[in-house]
Design a protein around this motif. Structure first.
Motif, PDB file in Angstrom:
ATOM      1  N   LEU A  42     -79.049  75.602  15.525  1.00 32.37           N
ATOM      2  CA  LEU A  42     -78.939  75.015  16.459  1.00 32.37           C
ATOM      3  C   LEU A  42     -79.356  72.908  15.657  1.00 32.37           C
ATOM      4  N   GLY A  43     -80.413  72.780  15.787  1.00 33.50           N
ATOM      5  CA  GLY A  43     -81.256  72.158  16.006  1.00 33.50           C
ATOM      6  C   GLY A  43     -80.446  70.867  14.615  1.00 33.50           C
ATOM      7  N   ARG A  44     -80.580  71.318  13.193  1.00 30.20           N
ATOM      8  CA  ARG A  44     -80.478  71.096  12.054  1.00 30.20           C
ATOM      9  C   ARG A  44     -80.007  69.896  11.759  1.00 30.20           C
ATOM     10  N   ILE A  45     -79.375  68.770  11.079  1.00 30.89           N
ATOM     11  CA  ILE A  45     -78.626  67.774  11.402  1.00 30.89           C
ATOM     12  C   ILE A  45     -78.564  66.998   9.960  1.00 30.89           C
ATOM     13  N   VAL A  46     -78.215  67.261   9.101  1.00 27.61           N
ATOM     14  CA  VAL A  46     -78.541  66.820   7.463  1.00 27.61           C
ATOM     15  C   VAL A  46     -77.395  65.654   7.170  1.00 27.61           C
ATOM     16  N   ASN A  47     -77.645  64.742   7.670  1.00 28.25           N
ATOM     17  CA  ASN A  47     -77.942  62.957   7.262  1.00 28.25           C
ATOM     18  C   ASN A  47     -78.010  62.347   5.820  1.00 28.25           C
ATOM     19  N   LYS A  48     -78.746  63.250   5.224  1.00 28.32           N
ATOM     20  CA  LYS A  48     -79.691  62.456   4.069  1.00 28.32           C
ATOM     21  C   LYS A  48     -78.892  63.226   2.849  1.00 28.32           C
ATOM     22  N   GLY A  49     -78.607  62.878   1.621  1.00 29.99           N
ATOM     23  CA  GLY A  49     -77.948  63.785   0.188  1.00 29.99           C
ATOM     24  C   GLY A  49     -79.274  64.038   0.101  1.00 29.99           C
ATOM     25  N   LEU A  50     -79.099  65.386  -1.360  1.00 26.72           N
ATOM     26  CA  LEU A  50     -80.615  65.106  -2.164  1.00 26.72           C
ATOM     27  C   LEU A  50     -79.649  65.589  -2.877  1.00 26.72           C
ATOM     28  N   GLY A  51     -79.471  64.404  -4.387  1.00 27.11           N
ATOM     29  CA  GLY A  51     -78.958  64.682  -5.791  1.00 27.11           C
ATOM     30  C   GLY A  51     -79.862  65.207  -6.663  1.00 27.11           C
ATOM     31  N   SER A  52     -78.625  65.501  -7.773  1.00 27.92           N
ATOM     32  CA  SER A  52     -79.154  66.492  -8.799  1.00 27.92           C
ATOM     33  C   SER A  52     -78.331  66.515  -9.839  1.00 27.92           C
ATOM     34  N   HIS A  53     -78.963  66.477 -10.503  1.00 27.26           N
ATOM     35  CA  HIS A  53     -78.455  66.957 -12.215  1.00 27.26           C
ATOM     36  C   HIS A  53     -78.673  67.952 -12.775  1.00 27.26           C
ATOM     37  N   ARG A  54     -77.064  68.416 -13.400  1.00 27.80           N
ATOM     38  CA  ARG A  54     -78.312  70.019 -14.097  1.00 27.80           C
ATOM     39  C   ARG A  54     -77.444  70.107 -15.654  1.00 27.80           C
ATOM     40  N   PHE A  55     -77.655  70.392 -16.158  1.00 27.03           N
ATOM     41  CA  PHE A  55     -77.760  70.906 -17.880  1.00 27.03           C
ATOM     42  C   PHE A  55     -77.681  72.056 -18.027  1.00 27.03           C
ATOM     43  N   ARG A  56     -76.660  72.588 -19.173  1.00 28.96           N
ATOM     44  CA  ARG A  56     -77.015  73.351 -20.657  1.00 28.96           C
ATOM     45  C   ARG A  56     -77.333  73.095 -21.470  1.00 28.96           C
ATOM     46  N   VAL A  57     -78.726  73.362 -21.890  1.00 31.03           N
ATOM     47  CA  VAL A  57     -79.071  73.017 -23.221  1.00 31.03           C
ATOM     48  C   VAL A  57     -78.050  74.046 -24.487  1.00 31.03           C
ATOM     49  N   THR A  58     -78.186  73.992 -25.163  1.00 26.91           N
ATOM     50  CA  THR A  58     -78.390  74.455 -26.386  1.00 26.91           C
ATOM     51  C   THR A  58     -78.002  73.953 -27.481  1.00 26.91           C
ATOM     52  N   PHE A  59     -79.603  75.273 -28.438  1.00 26.83           N
ATOM     53  CA  PHE A  59     -80.117  74.479 -30.027  1.00 26.83           C
ATOM     54  C   PHE A  59     -78.991  75.328 -30.323  1.00 26.83           C
ATOM     55  N   ARG A  60     -77.968  74.959 -31.633  1.00 23.55           N
ATOM     56  CA  ARG A  60     -77.442  75.859 -33.202  1.00 23.55           C
ATOM     57  C   ARG A  60     -77.498  76.436 -34.183  1.00 23.55           C
ATOM     58  N   GLY A  61     -77.447  76.933 -34.802  1.00 20.37           N
ATOM     59  CA  GLY A  61     -78.558  76.945 -35.806  1.00 20.37           C
ATOM     60  C   GLY A  61     -77.426  77.762 -37.036  1.00 20.37           C
ATOM     61  N   PRO A  62     -77.507  78.060 -38.427  1.00 23.03           N
ATOM     62  CA  PRO A  62     -76.584  79.655 -38.723  1.00 23.03           C
ATOM     63  C   PRO A  62     -77.619  80.957 -38.264  1.00 23.03           C
ATOM     64  N   GLY A  63     -79.168  81.295 -37.836  1.00 20.62           N
ATOM     65  CA  GLY A  63     -79.185  81.914 -37.843  1.00 20.62           C
ATOM     66  C   GLY A  63     -79.904  83.563 -39.373  1.00 20.62           C
ATOM     67  N   GLY A  64     -80.663  83.783 -39.252  1.00 25.31           N
ATOM     68  CA  GLY A  64     -80.730  84.638 -40.375  1.00 25.31           C
ATOM     69  C   GLY A  64     -81.679  85.898 -40.510  1.00 25.31           C
ATOM     70  N   HIS A  65     -82.033  86.500 -41.212  1.00 29.92           N
ATOM     71  CA  HIS A  65     -83.182  87.936 -40.541  1.00 29.92           C
ATOM     72  C   HIS A  65     -84.573  86.985 -40.996  1.00 29.92           C
ATOM     73  N   SER A  66     -85.507  87.622 -39.709  1.00 28.45           N
ATOM     74  CA  SER A  66     -86.483  87.076 -39.815  1.00 28.45           C
ATOM     75  C   SER A  66     -87.768  87.267 -41.122  1.00 28.45           C
ATOM     76  N   TRP A  67     -87.679  87.473 -42.192  1.00 28.24           N
ATOM     77  CA  TRP A  67     -88.031  87.554 -43.390  1.00 28.24           C
ATOM     78  C   TRP A  67     -87.108  87.068 -44.173  1.00 28.24           C
ATOM     79  N   GLY A  68     -86.600  87.770 -44.251  1.00 26.87           N
ATOM     80  CA  GLY A  68     -85.406  87.733 -45.909  1.00 26.87           C
ATOM     81  C   GLY A  68     -85.144  85.538 -45.670  1.00 26.87           C
ATOM     82  N   ALA A  69     -84.763  85.325 -44.298  1.00 25.96           N
ATOM     83  CA  ALA A  69     -83.897  83.628 -44.032  1.00 25.96           C
ATOM     84  C   ALA A  69     -85.200  82.858 -43.236  1.00 25.96           C
ATOM     85  N   PHE A  70     -86.842  83.330 -43.569  1.00 27.73           N
ATOM     86  CA  PHE A  70     -87.774  82.370 -43.246  1.00 27.73           C
ATOM     87  C   PHE A  70     -87.678  81.072 -43.473  1.00 27.73           C
TER      88      PHE A  70
END
Length: 446
Positions: free
Chosen positions: A225-253
């Motif tokens: 009953l008692g809590r009154i939110v009169n202040k907004g907490l702002g936020s930024h959210r991201f999905r970060v993706t690094f992309r490459g060709p990929g390959g075998h850990s030995w053969g494509a090292f």
């Protein structure tokens, strides 16, 4: 009929009468009342008393329907089934117009008389909204069946925010049953997209450019009953993706490795974010999820993470956002510089959340009324900052607060969420009184 609300309610009314501060009988316009005095006067009005009594009387029905609504899944971006049922309940409660808008919000309109308090400075009709959010954080494979042990209801979403939706619905029913009319139009709304990656999409739609204006926003979210939110907490959210060709850990090292870049990115970001979040307005950062790769012996073709940054200050949020972007680009450049073969990896920065911050002043009439309402029903006002649907109107300079839905509960956002109906009707009564104090009681009331 006078409704016994809480021990402090009668005492406060008696004290106000004794001190000459209860001005309900004064001719309108002759004596200026403070917001707190207005609320105390309104609480004694016979029609309001009828409405308060109705809310307490239908409490068993409110709980039955809380269970029924909780058991309609409402995963992020999949709120349609719950919205349809909720809209039907709003229609059955007596709203003048009910619809589901293009974003998925369930909206009911109860027209006011449009008198002096129900008009804006420009002469248009004034609108006050009372809302709860339809969505929960849980995916569709989570069991939302309600179980009861003693006086405790257990189910994902039972408190957050299905209880808030029931509070909004019950206030509408009480207004109809008691014959209360308001000067302003009132909207009763179940919003979509409050949780997580929903990014307040329902609210952003309601307050989009060109939308019908809403002049005061009252949100119901969280127990108690008692809590009154009169202040907004702002936020930024991201999905970060690094992309490459990929390959075998030995053969494509020798290929650039997205996972290595991700590790560098986290380290670079934390190094600067730590310095930015120690002094100044409270600011936070978090890497919440990480993924990518197919096998221990394969260079991943992608690696990703989801990042949350929050601050009480828009300026501080902008600074840590800029530092975050710089850290991502630096990690990309360093990993590409280390490659011995193959193409460069790429970086995708996808912003998946943008919640603005802001404040309604502690001495604003809406906040003062909300605080007095809490006191009248036996609670102690606690002004707070949080991230709720109210962030959007607050950031736009529109008066808004988020109030509790009553009872006690815990475990929100977890499968073990629970709620107990301990004097839960008091918060719904408080919500009705706050709503009518903002929308204006239209006289005469039979």
């Amino acid at each position: 009929m006078h409704v016994p609300i809480a021990p402090t309610f009668r005492a406060s009314i008696a004290a106000a009468l004794a001190g000459g501060t209860l001005l309900a009988a004064a001719p309108a316009g002759l004596i200026a009342q403070t917001p707190a005095e207005e609320v105390r006067s309104l609480a004694e009005h016979p029609a309001v008393q009828r409405a308060l009594g109705f809310i307490e009387g239908v409490d068993p029905r409110t709980i039955r329907e809380l269970i029924e609504l909780t058991q309609i899944p409402a995963p992020p971006f999949m709120e349609e089934a719950r919205a349809r049922v909720y809209a039907e309940w709003l229609r059955g409660a007596g709203a003048d117009s009910v619809f589901i808008d293009e974003e998925g919000n369930a909206v009911a309109i109860r027209f006011g008389r449009g008198g002096a308090r129900g008009s804006t400075a420009g002469g248009g009709r004034r609108t006050v909204a009372l809302s709860g959010h339809l969505d929960t954080v849980f995916p569709e494979d989570v069991d939302v069946t309600v179980t009861q042990r003693g006086d405790t209801l257990f189910a994902p979403g039972v408190g957050d925010d299905t209880r808030g939706l029931m509070a909004v619905l019950t206030v509408l029913r009480a207004l109809e049953a008691s014959g209360i009319e308001t000067e302003a139009d009132v909207r009763f709304i179940g919003t979509v997209g409050e949780e997580g990656l929903g990014d307040l999409r329902g609210m952003k739609y309601l307050f989009r450019e060109g939308a019908d204006p809403i002049h005061t926003w009252i949100d119901v979210d969280g127990s108690g009953l008692g809590r009154i939110v009169n202040k907004g907490l702002g936020s930024h959210r991201f999905r970060v993706t690094f992309r490459g060709p990929g390959g075998h850990s030995w053969g494509a090292f020798g290929l650039a490795n997205p996972a290595h870049a991700l590790g560098r990115a986290i380290r670079h970001f934390q190094d600067v974010a730590d310095t930015l979040t120690r002094p100044g307005p409270r600011t936070s950062y978090n890497v919440g999820r990480i993924g990518g790769g197919t096998s221990v012996n394969a260079i991943p073709f992608e690696a990703w993470m989801e990042v949350d940054m929050r601050s009480v200050s828009e300026e501080s949020l902008a600074r840590i956002d800029a530092a975050f972007r710089d850290a991502m680009r630096r990690a990309l450049a360093e990993e590409n510089a280390l490659r011995r073969d193959g193409p460069e990896i790429e970086l995708d920065l996808d912003q998946i959340g943008d919640r603005p911050s802001g404040e309604v002043a502690d001495d604003h009439p809406l906040v003062q009324r909300a605080s007095e309402v809490v006191r009248l029903f036996g609670g102690e006002p606690q002004l707070a900052r949080s991230s709720t649907d109210s962030n959007i109107p607050i950031a736009l300079g529109i008066p808004a607060v988020t109030i509790g839905s009553g009872g006690i509960g815990s475990g929100a956002h977890s499968p073990g969420e629970w709620w107990i109906n301990r004097d839960g009707h008091l918060a719904i009564q408080a919500g009705l009184l706050l709503l009518v104090s903002e929308a204006g009681l239209a006289e005469p009331v039979p």
